[in-house]
Design an enzyme around this catalytic site. Structure first.
Site, PDB file in Angstrom:
ATOM      1  N   ARG A  30       0.779  -1.183  -0.097  1.00 15.57           N
ATOM      2  CA  ARG A  30      -0.018   0.036  -0.067  1.00 15.57           C
ATOM      3  C   ARG A  30       1.044   1.134  -0.113  1.00 15.57           C
ATOM      4  O   ARG A  30       0.668   2.321  -0.744  1.00 15.57           O
ATOM      5  CB  ARG A  30      -0.960  -0.085   1.289  1.00 15.57           C
ATOM      6  CG  ARG A  30      -1.900   1.268   1.393  1.00 15.57           C
ATOM      7  CD  ARG A  30      -2.989   1.302   2.205  1.00 15.57           C
ATOM      8  NE  ARG A  30      -2.972   0.311   3.248  1.00 15.57           N
ATOM      9  CZ  ARG A  30      -2.153   0.718   4.498  1.00 15.57           C
ATOM     10  NH1 ARG A  30      -1.372   1.998   4.554  1.00 15.57           N
ATOM     11  NH2 ARG A  30      -2.293   0.179   5.477  1.00 15.57           N
ATOM     12  N   ASP A  85      -7.722  17.388 -16.095  1.00 14.25           N
ATOM     13  CA  ASP A  85      -7.825  16.194 -16.705  1.00 14.25           C
ATOM     14  C   ASP A  85      -7.431  16.104 -18.160  1.00 14.25           C
ATOM     15  O   ASP A  85      -8.129  16.585 -18.874  1.00 14.25           O
ATOM     16  CB  ASP A  85      -9.198  15.954 -16.429  1.00 14.25           C
ATOM     17  CG  ASP A  85      -9.756  14.477 -16.728  1.00 14.25           C
ATOM     18  OD1 ASP A  85      -8.937  13.883 -17.744  1.00 14.25           O
ATOM     19  OD2 ASP A  85     -10.876  13.847 -16.585  1.00 14.25           O
ATOM     20  N   TYR A 120     -16.652  15.185 -17.841  1.00 14.65           N
ATOM     21  CA  TYR A 120     -17.283  13.672 -17.823  1.00 14.65           C
ATOM     22  C   TYR A 120     -18.074  13.371 -16.688  1.00 14.65           C
ATOM     23  O   TYR A 120     -18.141  14.293 -15.389  1.00 14.65           O
ATOM     24  CB  TYR A 120     -15.882  12.871 -17.587  1.00 14.65           C
ATOM     25  CG  TYR A 120     -16.283  11.605 -17.194  1.00 14.65           C
ATOM     26  CD1 TYR A 120     -17.463  10.797 -18.063  1.00 14.65           C
ATOM     27  CD2 TYR A 120     -15.622  10.945 -16.013  1.00 14.65           C
ATOM     28  CE1 TYR A 120     -17.613   9.497 -17.520  1.00 14.65           C
ATOM     29  CE2 TYR A 120     -15.999   9.765 -15.725  1.00 14.65           C
ATOM     30  CZ  TYR A 120     -16.934   9.106 -16.274  1.00 14.65           C
ATOM     31  OH  TYR A 120     -17.453   7.831 -15.915  1.00 14.65           O
ATOM     32  N   LYS A 167      -7.800   4.770 -20.274  1.00 16.14           N
ATOM     33  CA  LYS A 167      -7.933   5.027 -21.748  1.00 16.14           C
ATOM     34  C   LYS A 167      -6.665   4.912 -22.489  1.00 16.14           C
ATOM     35  O   LYS A 167      -6.069   3.990 -22.872  1.00 16.14           O
ATOM     36  CB  LYS A 167      -8.307   6.449 -21.880  1.00 16.14           C
ATOM     37  CG  LYS A 167      -9.603   6.707 -20.774  1.00 16.14           C
ATOM     38  CD  LYS A 167     -10.960   6.022 -21.182  1.00 16.14           C
ATOM     39  CE  LYS A 167     -12.123   6.557 -20.544  1.00 16.14           C
ATOM     40  NZ  LYS A 167     -12.154   6.670 -18.975  1.00 16.14           N
TER      41      LYS A 167
HETATM   42  C1  LIG Z   1     -12.308  12.773 -19.107  1.00 13.96           C
HETATM   43  C2  LIG Z   1     -12.317  11.421 -18.235  1.00 13.96           C
HETATM   44  N1  LIG Z   1     -12.009  11.590 -17.087  1.00 13.96           N
HETATM   45  C3  LIG Z   1     -11.733  10.713 -16.249  1.00 13.96           C
HETATM   46  C4  LIG Z   1     -12.538   9.516 -16.123  1.00 13.96           C
HETATM   47  C5  LIG Z   1     -12.625   8.499 -15.119  1.00 13.96           C
HETATM   48  O1  LIG Z   1     -11.720   7.368 -15.399  1.00 13.96           O
HETATM   49  P1  LIG Z   1     -11.897   5.666 -14.879  1.00 13.96           P
HETATM   50  O2  LIG Z   1     -13.026   5.262 -15.711  1.00 13.96           O
HETATM   51  O3  LIG Z   1     -10.582   5.185 -15.104  1.00 13.96           O
HETATM   52  O4  LIG Z   1     -12.312   5.991 -13.363  1.00 13.96           O
HETATM   53  C6  LIG Z   1     -13.167   9.119 -17.503  1.00 13.96           C
HETATM   54  C7  LIG Z   1     -13.954   8.112 -17.785  1.00 13.96           C
HETATM   55  O5  LIG Z   1     -14.083   7.300 -17.041  1.00 13.96           O
HETATM   56  C8  LIG Z   1     -13.202  10.466 -18.487  1.00 13.96           C
HETATM   57  O6  LIG Z   1     -13.713  10.270 -19.425  1.00 13.96           O
HETATM   58  N1  LIG Z   2     -21.274   3.726 -15.890  1.00 14.71           N
HETATM   59  C1  LIG Z   2     -20.197   4.224 -15.907  1.00 14.71           C
HETATM   60  C2  LIG Z   2     -19.896   4.947 -17.016  1.00 14.71           C
HETATM   61  C3  LIG Z   2     -18.568   5.124 -17.338  1.00 14.71           C
HETATM   62  S1  LIG Z   2     -18.260   6.177 -18.445  1.00 14.71           S
HETATM   63  C4  LIG Z   2     -16.716   5.988 -19.159  1.00 14.71           C
HETATM   64  C5  LIG Z   2     -15.827   6.890 -19.778  1.00 14.71           C
HETATM   65  N2  LIG Z   2     -15.536   8.039 -18.957  1.00 14.71           N
HETATM   66  C6  LIG Z   2     -16.425   7.731 -20.904  1.00 14.71           C
HETATM   67  O1  LIG Z   2     -16.541   8.806 -21.073  1.00 14.71           O
HETATM   68  O2  LIG Z   2     -17.098   6.949 -21.910  1.00 14.71           O
HETATM   69  C7  LIG Z   2     -20.387   5.126 -14.656  1.00 14.71           C
HETATM   70  O3  LIG Z   2     -21.665   5.664 -14.499  1.00 14.71           O
HETATM   71  O4  LIG Z   2     -19.427   5.794 -14.323  1.00 14.71           O
END
Ligand SMILES: Cc1ncc(COP(=O)(O)O)c(C=O)c1O
Ligand SMILES: N[C@@H](CCSC[C@H](N)C(=O)O)C(=O)O
Length: 408
Positions: free
Chosen positions: A64, A191, A116, A216
């Site tokens: 950890r 981000d 997001y 991603k």
């Molecule tokens: C722009 C952006 N930031 C952060 C996240 C969060 O990433 P994660 O799904 O790895 O938690 C996402 C999508 O999930 C995203 O599209």
């Molecule tokens: N059910 C998920 C959806 C994840 S979206 C993932 C990604 N960031 C995108 O933009 O496609 C949630 O509720 O987090």
């Protein structure tokens, strides 16, 4: 003396070669192994044997707090992000969660009004349960950010550029300068998931913390979840390391290894995905559709984005004017998979308001002018003609007569 993995070697080595070269080469000093393994070993262990009763004798005591495989990817990420220090955590949302622990009750966050859905959800949570005021403003206009800056209360300014899903651009340099001028104790956070460090380096623009969903582009194959955080200063790095160790949010050894493997091909993947995306954006624009993509010369933010990055990336969105029509297009595509997420080698199609951004209440989406008919395309590395032909078929099945079909 207990081992302090906060001193483990995850601080920056500035890139000496082009980024595409640096991505492939892992610093072999980051992790010493006895056998000169060509690939960083996976140290799948929770704890480490110590030599003395006071716990001294090694760089690591407990995974950890620190793990050699995690250190290897953190050192590598610090190098390619030009960060003083980098951390890898369990998901992109964990990265934001760790960063938000730096905000105390009574302090304020300024964030975008296009961002997001999961980010919006976590910001809503801290505003409802932690007594943190969140201002959502149009980050394409630096004056809208400036209006909300408070030298005492503002703790974080959180930007996406390009935004998910409207692909809008924030003038990161101007905003970072203004924030640091007016609120010396505030942190500018970006981000940078959509660009990846390959296309945009925000720490070099004066940003304090850059983070990514490593799920991603950085990993590129949708076979792991990860978050990556890069800090411009040691002080901020120390604060974040404390939270990561205290909360146990660091990435496990196997996923650290997968991330390290994936990131080596980021350059070649991004070049191909971006080149496909540019051609697809041109094709969609030629159909008279309203396309959101900073690689189009018609985009009013084309020059601004060019001044911030070395390319427009491989995510774009477009409007059709009709939700039913958009649904038919999405469901008629064969090659384009209907999935959330982006940055993978295969191409994806989605409707943000029904999928990735469905957690934003409908009335908030409306107030923020997020079009319900919006289709998002996340372009992969397939042959571009196949991708355009598949879109052509999908548009035609849905009822749009395509003007410039690409012939096989
Ligand atoms: C722009 C952006 N930031 C952060 C996240 C969060 O990433 P994660 O799904 O790895 O938690 C996402 C999508 O999930 C995203 O599209
Ligand atoms: N059910 C998920 C959806 C994840 S979206 C993932 C990604 N960031 C995108 O933009 O496609 C949630 O509720 O987090």
């Amino acid at each position: 003396m207990a081992v302090d993995a906060s001193s483990s070697s995850s601080s920056a080595k500035r890139p000496a070669y082009h980024l595409a070269t640096e991505l492939v080469h892992i610093d072999s000093d980051a992790v010493k192994d006895n056998y000169n393994a060509a690939s960083v070993p996976i140290y799948q262990t929770a704890t480490f044997k110590q030599q003395d009763a006071d716990g001294s004798g090694g760089q690591y005591d407990y995974s950890r707090s620190g793990n050699p495989t995690r250190t290897a990817v953190e050192v590598h990420m610090a190098k390619i992000m030009s960060a003083e220090r980098a951390f890898v955590v369990s998901t992109g949302m964990t990265a934001l969660d760790v960063i938000l622990r730096l905000v105390k009750t009574g302090q304020e966050v300024i964030a975008g009004d296009d961002l997001y859905g999961g980010t919006n959800r976590l910001l809503t949570y801290v505003s409802q349960f932690n007594g943190v005021k969140v201002h959502n403003v149009d980050t394409t206009d630096p004056t809208k950010v400036e209006e909300k800056l408070d030298p005492i209360k503002t703790r974080l300014v959180l930007l996406e550029s390009p935004t998910n899903p409207m692909i809008k651009i924030a003038d990161i340099r101007t905003i970072a300068d203004k924030v640091h001028d007016i609120c010396p104790s505030a942190l500018v956070v970006v981000d940078n998931t959509m660009m990846s460090p390959y296309l945009q380096n925000t720490l070099e623009m004066g940003v304090d913390i850059e983070y990514h969903s490593g799920t991603k582009y950085l990993s590129g194959h949708h076979d792991l979840m990860a978050g990556v955080i890069g800090c411009r200063t040691k002080e901020v790095g120390d604060l974040l390391y404390f939270v990561i160790n205290a909360s146990g949010s660091g990435l496990g050894p196997l996923d650290s290894w997968l991330l390290l493997r994936g990131v080596k091909t980021l350059g070649i993947r991004m070049e191909k995905q971006q080149s496909n995306a540019i051609q697809i954006a041109d094709f969609l624009e030629a159909q008279g559709l309203k396309v959101h993509y900073p690689g189009l010369k018609s985009n009013p933010q084309y020059e601004l984005h060019k001044s911030l990055s070395s390319g427009p990336g491989a995510v774009l969105s477009f409007e059709t004017g009709d939700v039913g029509l958009s649904e038919r297009i999405v469901e008629s595509a064969r090659l384009w998979g209907i999935s959330v997420s982006f940055g993978c080698v295969n191409s994806l199609i989605s409707m943000p308001c029904k999928m990735s951004h469905a957690s934003i209440p409908a009335e908030v989406r409306k107030q923020r002018q997020l079009p319900e008919d919006l289709i998002r395309l996340c372009v992969g590395i397939e042959h571009v003609e196949d991708l355009i032909n598949d879109l052509t078929n999908a548009l035609e099945i849905a009822g749009i007569s395509v003007k410039q079909p690409v012939s096989n």
